[in-house]
Design a protein around this motif. Structure first.
Motif, PDB file in Angstrom:
ATOM      1  N   PRO A 142      11.265 -10.734   1.450  1.00 44.11           N
ATOM      2  CA  PRO A 142      11.065  -9.525   2.266  1.00 44.11           C
ATOM      3  C   PRO A 142       9.725  -8.852   2.040  1.00 44.11           C
ATOM      4  CG  PRO A 142      13.190  -9.511   1.125  1.00 44.11           C
ATOM      5  CD  PRO A 142      12.354 -10.571   0.488  1.00 44.11           C
ATOM      6  N   GLY A 143       9.075  -9.098   0.891  1.00 40.65           N
ATOM      7  CA  GLY A 143       7.811  -8.455   0.567  1.00 40.65           C
ATOM      8  C   GLY A 143       7.614  -8.414  -0.937  1.00 40.65           C
ATOM      9  N   ASN A 144       6.353  -8.289  -1.356  1.00 41.98           N
ATOM     10  CA  ASN A 144       6.054  -8.286  -2.795  1.00 41.98           C
ATOM     11  C   ASN A 144       6.650  -7.087  -3.530  1.00 41.98           C
ATOM     12  OD1 ASN A 144       4.561 -10.672  -2.668  1.00 41.98           O
ATOM     13  ND2 ASN A 144       2.681  -9.593  -2.148  1.00 41.98           N
ATOM     14  N   PHE A 145       6.954  -6.017  -2.794  1.00 38.96           N
ATOM     15  CA  PHE A 145       7.529  -4.818  -3.405  1.00 38.96           C
ATOM     16  C   PHE A 145       8.912  -5.070  -3.995  1.00 38.96           C
ATOM     17  CE2 PHE A 145       8.362  -4.951   1.147  1.00 38.96           C
ATOM     18  CZ  PHE A 145       9.755  -4.915   1.176  1.00 38.96           C
ATOM     19  N   TYR A 159       4.404   8.309  -4.250  1.00 39.52           N
ATOM     20  CA  TYR A 159       5.324   8.356  -3.120  1.00 39.52           C
ATOM     21  C   TYR A 159       6.775   8.277  -3.594  1.00 39.52           C
ATOM     22  CZ  TYR A 159       1.745   7.843   0.547  1.00 39.52           C
ATOM     23  OH  TYR A 159       0.707   8.042   1.415  1.00 39.52           O
ATOM     24  N   ALA A 160       7.029   7.399  -4.575  1.00 43.42           N
ATOM     25  CA  ALA A 160       8.387   7.290  -5.115  1.00 43.42           C
ATOM     26  C   ALA A 160       8.832   8.621  -5.722  1.00 43.42           C
ATOM     27  CB  ALA A 160       8.448   6.183  -6.166  1.00 43.42           C
ATOM     28  N   TYR A 195      -2.667  -7.322  -1.985  1.00 43.96           N
ATOM     29  CA  TYR A 195      -3.382  -6.240  -1.318  1.00 43.96           C
ATOM     30  C   TYR A 195      -2.599  -4.935  -1.413  1.00 43.96           C
ATOM     31  CZ  TYR A 195      -5.255  -3.322   2.394  1.00 43.96           C
ATOM     32  OH  TYR A 195      -5.781  -2.263   3.087  1.00 43.96           O
ATOM     33  N   GLY A 196      -3.294  -3.857  -1.790  1.00 46.57           N
ATOM     34  CA  GLY A 196      -2.655  -2.553  -1.887  1.00 46.57           C
ATOM     35  C   GLY A 196      -1.852  -2.346  -3.145  1.00 46.57           C
ATOM     36  N   SER A 197      -1.889  -3.310  -4.072  1.00 46.45           N
ATOM     37  CA  SER A 197      -1.090  -3.230  -5.290  1.00 46.45           C
ATOM     38  C   SER A 197      -1.943  -2.755  -6.467  1.00 46.45           C
ATOM     39  CB  SER A 197      -0.467  -4.590  -5.593  1.00 46.45           C
ATOM     40  OG  SER A 197       0.352  -5.008  -4.518  1.00 46.45           O
ATOM     41  N   THR A 198      -1.298  -2.498  -7.592  1.00 46.24           N
ATOM     42  CA  THR A 198      -1.975  -1.835  -8.712  1.00 46.24           C
ATOM     43  C   THR A 198      -3.090  -2.671  -9.327  1.00 46.24           C
ATOM     44  OG1 THR A 198      -0.225  -2.636 -10.192  1.00 46.24           O
ATOM     45  CG2 THR A 198       0.007  -0.404  -9.322  1.00 46.24           C
ATOM     46  N   CYS A 199      -2.985  -3.997  -9.249  1.00 37.75           N
ATOM     47  CA  CYS A 199      -3.987  -4.857  -9.885  1.00 37.75           C
ATOM     48  C   CYS A 199      -4.949  -5.478  -8.881  1.00 37.75           C
ATOM     49  CB  CYS A 199      -3.291  -5.954 -10.691  1.00 37.75           C
ATOM     50  SG  CYS A 199      -2.281  -5.325 -12.061  1.00 37.75           S
ATOM     51  N   LYS A 231       0.813  -1.213   0.000  1.00 37.70           N
ATOM     52  CA  LYS A 231       0.000   0.000   0.000  1.00 37.70           C
ATOM     53  C   LYS A 231       0.850   1.270   0.000  1.00 37.70           C
ATOM     54  CE  LYS A 231      -0.541  -0.008   5.059  1.00 37.70           C
ATOM     55  NZ  LYS A 231      -1.502  -0.071   6.187  1.00 37.70           N
ATOM     56  N   HIS A 232       2.076   1.212   0.514  1.00 37.62           N
ATOM     57  CA  HIS A 232       2.959   2.373   0.501  1.00 37.62           C
ATOM     58  C   HIS A 232       3.891   2.384  -0.718  1.00 37.62           C
ATOM     59  CE1 HIS A 232       1.660   3.681   4.410  1.00 37.62           C
ATOM     60  NE2 HIS A 232       2.053   2.568   4.996  1.00 37.62           N
TER      61      HIS A 232
END
Length: 497
Positions: A334-337, A291-292, A411-415, A285-286
């Motif tokens: 570490p995370g989907n990001f 934000y970037a 969750y919180g992602s573009t798609c 979500k962040h």
């Protein structure tokens, strides 16, 4: 970040403190002094190295940090004038505790390219974040001997005056005591304090910089109560005050914690290079493009002004942005990001306006040139699939997302906003593209069908992959807890189909 299974818990020295604070080409200005980028290649379809080098030059980027010493990458950099930090992966550190092996590595990966018109190598990165807490001490006994041997080999080969060996380290190697978490109390982590003191004193003797990776984004990722404004550079209502010094952003606070740790180790003047700093655009979500853009605008203004930090004011900081392009084959432990750190998309196209000069202009980066794409074809859920085939949809989505990147569905992602059919189609198409659109890759036991109609939405892009370069080939992606969460978000809505 590339190649590291960094955990959110090891991100910034000030997580608890912040809770208390609560709160193209032609016409481009030169990139801010000291600015470089990380060039990672953990992608199913990496960009051709020569196209990447041309893109660096088009954008005025004169420094690049690598994560290995791949021959194709090094050959593409030859004659470019781009300053290079070439790297030794962690899995080679044990081997390099033997001097003969270190000498051979330097001969093969440094001396081979060090000639007039060759590669402008400035640093050798010995390992990548080898002291991460999450690595459980795996590389504690081999990193320093490998560092010593590589620097000795550089010296013996006649490169030591111009090429220095360093170790890129995560910011979790230093911290402040829990009862006084301010930058001035920064010290190296207690379990490695002796080793870190030896390493930094060695670097001080050899003239090498301390290389640190700092990620304000991860503070937000790991703590919903972290004050949002403190992650950026445009001010905060809740500054952290340390002996009369006001810290208005976590980057400065983190950097100065390191300065204090170096001073306590007796090398307060040791140069610091920020090996990685950046902001991802998807997978959380962040992790957002706006934000970037905000983060980089503030960082680049700071670099261009040579503002330094409160403990090292009015000086330029050498920084490598993380990263140049998205990498769809990175670990998502570490995370989907993790697969979305690029300032450019997987194909070398800009994500948002970004002025590398730090002058605040609303300008786009120069894109990669001459990139060729696979045909405009997609793979989607077959609307007339049989009930028997539909009963196997879960296993097929699981398979697709094991061998392709589905992190944009989380969750919180573009798609994340698509319906169940859209989620399934996204997964199938991701696999189809990774497999270079071969006909058999759009079967899924009768569940999928090819289409020439673009299924993308305003928010969600259904990728058309680039043509594979020599290095490009399908890559098996490891399913981890983070990836499983994405799959579950898809599978929980299958019943509605």
């Amino acid at each position: 970040m590339a190649g590291s299974d960094r955990r959110p818990a090891v991100v910034v020295a000030f997580a608890a403190l912040m809770l208390l604070a609560a709160g193209g080409g032609v016409g481009l200005l030169p990139a801010a002094e000291g600015l470089g980028v990380n060039w990672g290649t953990m992608a199913s379809h990496p960009l051709p190295p020569r196209a990447v080098v041309q893109m660096l030059q088009d954008n005025g980027i004169k420094k690049v940090k690598l994560f290995d010493a791949d021959a194709g990458t090094m050959e593409a950099l030859a004659g470019s004038g781009v300053e290079v930090m070439v790297a030794i992966p962690n899995n080679l550190l044990d081997l390099l505790t033997d001097y003969d092996a270190a000498r051979d590595w330097v001969h093969e990966n440094v001396s081979r390219y060090s000639f007039d018109g060759g590669v402008n190598i400035k640093y050798v990165a010995v390992g990548n974040e080898p002291f991460l807490s999450s690595l459980n001490g795996t590389f504690l006994n081999v990193t320093f001997p490998a560092l010593q041997n590589i620097q000795r080999a550089l010296d013996d080969a006649g490169h030591g005056d111009t090429i220095k060996a360093t170790v890129p380290l995560n910011a979790d190697v230093y911290n402040s005591p829990k009862d006084n978490q301010v930058p001035s109390t920064g010290r190296f982590r207690s379990d490695i304090a002796g080793l870190m003191t030896e390493i930094v004193q060695f670097m001080n003797q050899t003239g090498a910089p301390f290389t640190v990776n700092i990620y304000p984004f991860l503070s937000l990722y790991s703590n919903d109560n972290f004050p949002l404004d403190f992650a950026f550079f445009d001010g905060t209502d809740s500054p952290v005050v340390d002996n009369g010094i006001q810290y208005t952003n976590v980057f400065d606070a983190n950097f100065d914690t390191l300065v204090s740790a170096l001073s306590a180790a007796g090398v307060g003047g040791l140069p610091i290079v920020v090996g990685e700093v950046g902001w991802p655009t998807d997978g959380d979500k962040h992790a957002r493009a706006d934000y970037a853009q905000r983060f980089y605008a503030g960082l680049l203004r700071k670099l261009a002004a040579n503002a330094g930090t409160p403990l090292r004011p009015n000086q330029y900081v050498e920084v490598y942005l993380f990263s140049l392009v998205d990498e769809d084959a990175k670990s998502v432990a570490p995370g989907n990001f993790e697969r979305h750190w690029g300032i450019l998309r997987y194909d070398g196209q800009p994500k948002y306006a970004m002025d590398l000069s730090g002058q605040g202009r609303n300008t786009a980066l120069a894109a990669a040139r001459g990139i060729r794409y696979l045909p405009r074809a997609w793979c989607v859920l077959n609307p007339i699939a049989s009930p028997d085939a539909m009963s196997r949809i879960g296993d097929n989505v699981n398979y697709a997302c094991t061998f392709a990147d589905c992190t944009s569905l989380g969750y919180g992602s573009t798609c994340n906003g698509m319906d169940a059919a859209g989620n399934v189609s996204y997964a199938f198409n991701a696999y189809f593209q990774v497999q270079n659109q071969v006909e058999e890759s759009c079967g899924f036991q009768g569940l999928a069908v090819q289409t020439l109609q673009n299924p993308s939405t305003d928010a969600c892009n259904f990728t058309i992959q680039i043509e594979p370069s020599v290095a490009g080939r399908p890559v098996a992606l490891t399913v981890t807890a983070a990836a499983t969460a994405v799959l579950l978000s898809v599978l929980t809505v299958m019943a509605s189909l």
